[in-house]
Design a protein around this motif. Structure first.
Motif, PDB file in Angstrom:
ATOM      1  N   UNK A 167      -9.837 -11.387   6.797  1.00 54.91           N
ATOM      2  CA  UNK A 167      -8.707 -11.572   6.024  1.00 54.91           C
ATOM      3  C   UNK A 167      -8.512 -13.182   6.301  1.00 54.91           C
ATOM      4  N   UNK A 168      -6.685 -13.580   6.081  1.00 55.51           N
ATOM      5  CA  UNK A 168      -6.264 -14.626   5.634  1.00 55.51           C
ATOM      6  C   UNK A 168      -4.942 -14.522   6.926  1.00 55.51           C
ATOM      7  N   UNK A 169      -4.623 -15.513   7.024  1.00 57.26           N
ATOM      8  CA  UNK A 169      -3.476 -15.608   7.976  1.00 57.26           C
ATOM      9  C   UNK A 169      -2.285 -14.464   7.497  1.00 57.26           C
ATOM     10  N   UNK A 170      -1.562 -14.076   8.382  1.00 53.92           N
ATOM     11  CA  UNK A 170      -0.161 -12.601   8.229  1.00 53.92           C
ATOM     12  C   UNK A 170      -0.793 -11.593   7.638  1.00 53.92           C
ATOM     13  N   UNK A 171      -1.835 -11.036   7.790  1.00 59.60           N
ATOM     14  CA  UNK A 171      -2.482  -9.875   7.439  1.00 59.60           C
ATOM     15  C   UNK A 171      -3.466  -8.898   9.192  1.00 59.60           C
ATOM     16  N   UNK A 172      -3.315  -7.855   8.572  1.00 60.51           N
ATOM     17  CA  UNK A 172      -3.709  -7.193  10.008  1.00 60.51           C
ATOM     18  C   UNK A 172      -4.405  -5.718   9.273  1.00 60.51           C
ATOM     19  N   UNK A 173      -5.414  -5.594   9.770  1.00 68.43           N
ATOM     20  CA  UNK A 173      -6.275  -4.163   9.450  1.00 68.43           C
ATOM     21  C   UNK A 173      -5.880  -3.355  10.723  1.00 68.43           C
ATOM     22  N   UNK A 226       3.283   7.217   7.341  1.00 66.60           N
ATOM     23  CA  UNK A 226       4.182   7.595   6.058  1.00 66.60           C
ATOM     24  C   UNK A 226       4.401   7.217   5.292  1.00 66.60           C
ATOM     25  N   UNK A 227       5.718   6.745   5.977  1.00 64.73           N
ATOM     26  CA  UNK A 227       6.807   6.141   4.862  1.00 64.73           C
ATOM     27  C   UNK A 227       7.012   4.287   4.688  1.00 64.73           C
ATOM     28  N   UNK A 228       5.908   3.941   4.959  1.00 62.75           N
ATOM     29  CA  UNK A 228       5.381   2.369   4.435  1.00 62.75           C
ATOM     30  C   UNK A 228       3.767   3.080   3.339  1.00 62.75           C
ATOM     31  N   UNK A 237      -9.574   5.908   7.556  1.00 58.59           N
ATOM     32  CA  UNK A 237      -9.183   4.808   6.693  1.00 58.59           C
ATOM     33  C   UNK A 237      -8.736   4.110   7.946  1.00 58.59           C
ATOM     34  N   UNK A 238      -8.626   2.517   7.232  1.00 54.72           N
ATOM     35  CA  UNK A 238      -7.669   1.521   7.932  1.00 54.72           C
ATOM     36  C   UNK A 238      -6.650   1.316   7.038  1.00 54.72           C
ATOM     37  N   UNK A 239      -5.363   0.910   7.252  1.00 55.10           N
ATOM     38  CA  UNK A 239      -4.020   0.482   6.106  1.00 55.10           C
ATOM     39  C   UNK A 239      -4.393  -1.487   6.683  1.00 55.10           C
ATOM     40  N   UNK A 240      -3.776  -2.103   5.162  1.00 51.44           N
ATOM     41  CA  UNK A 240      -3.559  -3.650   5.358  1.00 51.44           C
ATOM     42  C   UNK A 240      -2.099  -3.317   5.211  1.00 51.44           C
ATOM     43  N   UNK A 241      -1.721  -4.803   6.195  1.00 52.30           N
ATOM     44  CA  UNK A 241      -0.843  -4.694   6.589  1.00 52.30           C
ATOM     45  C   UNK A 241      -0.099  -5.920   6.471  1.00 52.30           C
ATOM     46  N   UNK A 242       0.724  -6.330   5.956  1.00 48.93           N
ATOM     47  CA  UNK A 242       1.702  -7.820   5.488  1.00 48.93           C
ATOM     48  C   UNK A 242       3.006  -7.669   6.839  1.00 48.93           C
ATOM     49  N   UNK A 243       2.937  -8.011   6.913  1.00 49.73           N
ATOM     50  CA  UNK A 243       4.583  -8.110   8.432  1.00 49.73           C
ATOM     51  C   UNK A 243       4.453  -6.832   8.117  1.00 49.73           C
ATOM     52  N   UNK A 244       5.663  -5.762   7.518  1.00 47.80           N
ATOM     53  CA  UNK A 244       5.910  -4.537   7.526  1.00 47.80           C
ATOM     54  C   UNK A 244       5.428  -3.390   6.724  1.00 47.80           C
TER      55      UNK A 244
END
Length: 179
Positions: free
Chosen positions: A2-8, A16-18, A65-72
Protein backbone atom coordinates in the motif's frame (compact mmCIF):
# COMPACT_ATOMS: atom_id res chain seq x y z
CA UNK A 1 2.22 -2.90 -0.98
CA UNK A 2 0.00 0.00 0.00
CA UNK A 3 1.12 3.58 -0.63
CA UNK A 4 1.86 5.77 2.38
CA UNK A 5 -1.24 7.01 4.19
CA UNK A 6 -3.32 3.86 3.59
CA UNK A 7 -4.02 0.97 5.96
CA UNK A 8 -5.90 -2.33 5.78
CA UNK A 9 -7.91 -3.41 8.82
CA UNK A 10 -10.29 -6.30 9.40
CA UNK A 11 -13.99 -5.48 9.22
CA UNK A 12 -15.66 -4.75 12.59
CA UNK A 13 -19.23 -3.76 13.46
CA UNK A 14 -18.19 -0.20 14.36
CA UNK A 15 -17.17 0.36 10.71
CA UNK A 16 -20.82 0.72 9.68
CA UNK A 17 -20.97 4.53 9.66
CA UNK A 18 -17.72 4.86 7.68
CA UNK A 19 -18.95 2.22 5.22
CA UNK A 20 -22.25 4.07 4.78
CA UNK A 21 -20.37 7.27 3.99
CA UNK A 22 -18.18 5.39 1.48
CA UNK A 23 -21.20 3.72 -0.13
CA UNK A 24 -22.96 7.07 -0.54
CA UNK A 25 -19.82 8.80 -1.83
CA UNK A 26 -19.24 6.00 -4.39
CA UNK A 27 -22.85 5.27 -5.28
CA UNK A 28 -22.58 6.44 -8.89
CA UNK A 29 -19.04 5.07 -9.32
CA UNK A 30 -19.96 1.52 -8.23
CA UNK A 31 -23.51 1.36 -9.63
CA UNK A 32 -22.59 -0.25 -12.97
CA UNK A 33 -20.79 -3.13 -11.23
CA UNK A 34 -23.14 -3.91 -8.33
CA UNK A 35 -26.68 -5.15 -7.74
CA UNK A 36 -29.41 -2.60 -7.13
CA UNK A 37 -29.27 -1.48 -3.51
CA UNK A 38 -32.13 -0.38 -1.25
CA UNK A 39 -31.86 3.15 0.13
CA UNK A 40 -31.10 1.69 3.56
CA UNK A 41 -27.80 0.33 2.19
CA UNK A 42 -26.50 3.91 2.15
CA UNK A 43 -27.22 4.53 5.85
CA UNK A 44 -25.30 3.65 9.00
CA UNK A 45 -28.23 1.51 10.19
CA UNK A 46 -28.35 -0.37 6.90
CA UNK A 47 -24.61 -0.88 6.89
CA UNK A 48 -24.75 -2.14 10.46
CA UNK A 49 -27.08 -4.91 9.22
CA UNK A 50 -24.79 -5.67 6.25
CA UNK A 51 -21.68 -5.77 8.45
CA UNK A 52 -23.44 -7.93 11.04
CA UNK A 53 -24.34 -10.46 8.34
CA UNK A 54 -20.81 -10.49 6.98
CA UNK A 55 -19.33 -10.94 10.46
CA UNK A 56 -21.60 -13.96 10.98
CA UNK A 57 -20.16 -15.38 7.74
CA UNK A 58 -16.64 -14.67 9.06
CA UNK A 59 -17.45 -16.66 12.22
CA UNK A 60 -18.53 -19.60 10.02
CA UNK A 61 -15.32 -19.42 7.97
CA UNK A 62 -17.20 -18.43 4.80
CA UNK A 63 -16.03 -14.83 4.42
CA UNK A 64 -12.98 -12.68 5.14
CA UNK A 65 -12.96 -8.90 4.73
CA UNK A 66 -10.45 -6.11 5.15
CA UNK A 67 -11.29 -2.45 4.73
CA UNK A 68 -8.94 0.05 3.13
CA UNK A 69 -8.64 3.21 5.20
CA UNK A 70 -7.21 6.61 4.34
CA UNK A 71 -7.28 8.65 7.51
CA UNK A 72 -10.77 8.28 8.97
CA UNK A 73 -12.41 7.27 5.67
CA UNK A 74 -13.07 3.85 4.23
CA UNK A 75 -11.80 4.06 0.64
CA UNK A 76 -11.99 0.42 -0.41
CA UNK A 77 -12.46 -3.17 0.60
CA UNK A 78 -10.98 -6.58 -0.14
CA UNK A 79 -13.10 -9.71 0.38
CA UNK A 80 -12.65 -13.45 0.24
CA UNK A 81 -16.21 -14.70 -0.19
CA UNK A 82 -17.87 -18.06 -0.73
CA UNK A 83 -14.96 -19.76 1.03
CA UNK A 84 -15.20 -23.51 0.48
CA UNK A 85 -13.10 -26.23 2.08
CA UNK A 86 -13.25 -29.92 1.22
CA UNK A 87 -11.97 -30.97 -2.20
CA UNK A 88 -11.84 -27.41 -3.59
CA UNK A 89 -10.27 -25.27 -0.84
CA UNK A 90 -11.08 -22.06 -2.67
CA UNK A 91 -12.87 -18.72 -2.57
CA UNK A 92 -14.02 -15.88 -4.78
CA UNK A 93 -12.40 -12.47 -4.52
CA UNK A 94 -14.10 -9.09 -4.43
CA UNK A 95 -12.61 -5.63 -4.14
CA UNK A 96 -13.44 -1.99 -4.79
CA UNK A 97 -11.65 1.35 -4.56
CA UNK A 98 -13.16 4.78 -3.87
CA UNK A 99 -13.48 6.90 -7.02
CA UNK A 100 -11.26 9.60 -5.49
CA UNK A 101 -8.40 7.12 -4.94
CA UNK A 102 -8.15 5.43 -8.34
CA UNK A 103 -4.92 5.00 -10.33
CA UNK A 104 -2.69 4.71 -7.27
CA UNK A 105 -2.12 0.95 -7.42
CA UNK A 106 -4.66 0.33 -4.67
CA UNK A 107 -6.72 -2.31 -6.50
CA UNK A 108 -3.56 -4.31 -7.21
CA UNK A 109 -2.50 -3.93 -3.56
CA UNK A 110 -5.94 -5.13 -2.39
CA UNK A 111 -5.85 -8.16 -4.67
CA UNK A 112 -2.28 -8.98 -3.61
CA UNK A 113 -3.50 -8.81 0.00
CA UNK A 114 -6.28 -11.29 -0.83
CA UNK A 115 -3.80 -13.69 -2.43
CA UNK A 116 -1.59 -13.50 0.69
CA UNK A 117 -4.58 -13.91 3.00
CA UNK A 118 -5.93 -16.90 1.03
CA UNK A 119 -2.52 -18.56 1.15
CA UNK A 120 -2.29 -17.90 4.90
CA UNK A 121 -5.64 -19.60 5.57
CA UNK A 122 -4.71 -22.60 3.43
CA UNK A 123 -6.75 -22.07 0.28
CA UNK A 124 -5.73 -23.72 -3.01
CA UNK A 125 -7.40 -21.46 -5.58
CA UNK A 126 -9.13 -18.13 -6.04
CA UNK A 127 -11.78 -17.23 -8.57
CA UNK A 128 -13.12 -13.92 -9.80
CA UNK A 129 -15.73 -12.70 -12.23
CA UNK A 130 -16.06 -9.33 -13.92
CA UNK A 131 -18.61 -7.87 -16.23
CA UNK A 132 -17.34 -7.92 -19.79
CA UNK A 133 -17.22 -4.10 -19.79
CA UNK A 134 -15.08 -3.92 -16.62
CA UNK A 135 -11.76 -3.81 -18.45
CA UNK A 136 -9.99 -2.07 -15.55
CA UNK A 137 -10.75 -4.90 -13.12
CA UNK A 138 -9.73 -7.48 -15.72
CA UNK A 139 -6.36 -5.72 -15.97
CA UNK A 140 -5.94 -5.83 -12.20
CA UNK A 141 -6.70 -9.56 -12.15
CA UNK A 142 -4.26 -10.30 -14.98
CA UNK A 143 -1.55 -8.17 -13.36
CA UNK A 144 -1.90 -10.30 -10.21
CA UNK A 145 -1.55 -13.57 -12.12
CA UNK A 146 -5.20 -14.53 -12.61
CA UNK A 147 -5.99 -16.23 -15.91
CA UNK A 148 -9.20 -15.77 -17.85
CA UNK A 149 -10.95 -19.13 -18.05
CA UNK A 150 -14.35 -18.50 -19.58
CA UNK A 151 -17.43 -16.42 -20.11
CA UNK A 152 -20.87 -16.98 -18.60
CA UNK A 153 -23.84 -15.41 -20.38
CA UNK A 154 -26.31 -13.55 -18.17
CA UNK A 155 -24.39 -14.50 -15.03
CA UNK A 156 -25.36 -11.70 -12.63
CA UNK A 157 -28.21 -9.19 -12.35
CA UNK A 158 -26.27 -5.94 -12.08
CA UNK A 159 -27.30 -2.35 -12.72
CA UNK A 160 -30.81 -3.42 -13.68
CA UNK A 161 -30.08 -6.21 -16.20
CA UNK A 162 -28.61 -9.70 -16.57
CA UNK A 163 -24.96 -9.26 -17.52
CA UNK A 164 -22.37 -11.56 -19.05
CA UNK A 165 -19.25 -12.12 -16.95
CA UNK A 166 -15.71 -13.19 -17.63
CA UNK A 167 -14.31 -15.75 -15.19
CA UNK A 168 -10.76 -15.72 -13.84
CA UNK A 169 -8.83 -18.27 -11.78
CA UNK A 170 -5.59 -18.31 -9.81
CA UNK A 171 -4.08 -21.54 -8.46
CA UNK A 172 -2.12 -20.67 -5.32
CA UNK A 173 -0.18 -23.94 -4.93
CA UNK A 174 -0.19 -27.63 -5.85
CA UNK A 175 0.32 -28.97 -2.33
CA UNK A 176 -1.89 -31.85 -1.21
CA UNK A 177 -4.72 -31.13 1.21
CA UNK A 178 -3.81 -31.41 4.89
CA UNK A 179 -4.61 -34.79 6.40
Amino acid sequence: MLPDGYALRPLVIDDAAALAAAALRNREHLQPWEPQRPESFFTATGQREVVGGRLRQVELGLYDCSLLWHGEEVVGAANLQNIVRGAMHGADVGYWVDHRHLRRGLAVALLEHLVERATAIGLHRLGASTMVANVASQGVLRRCGFEECGRIPQFLFLDGAWRDSLLFNLVLHDDPLPA
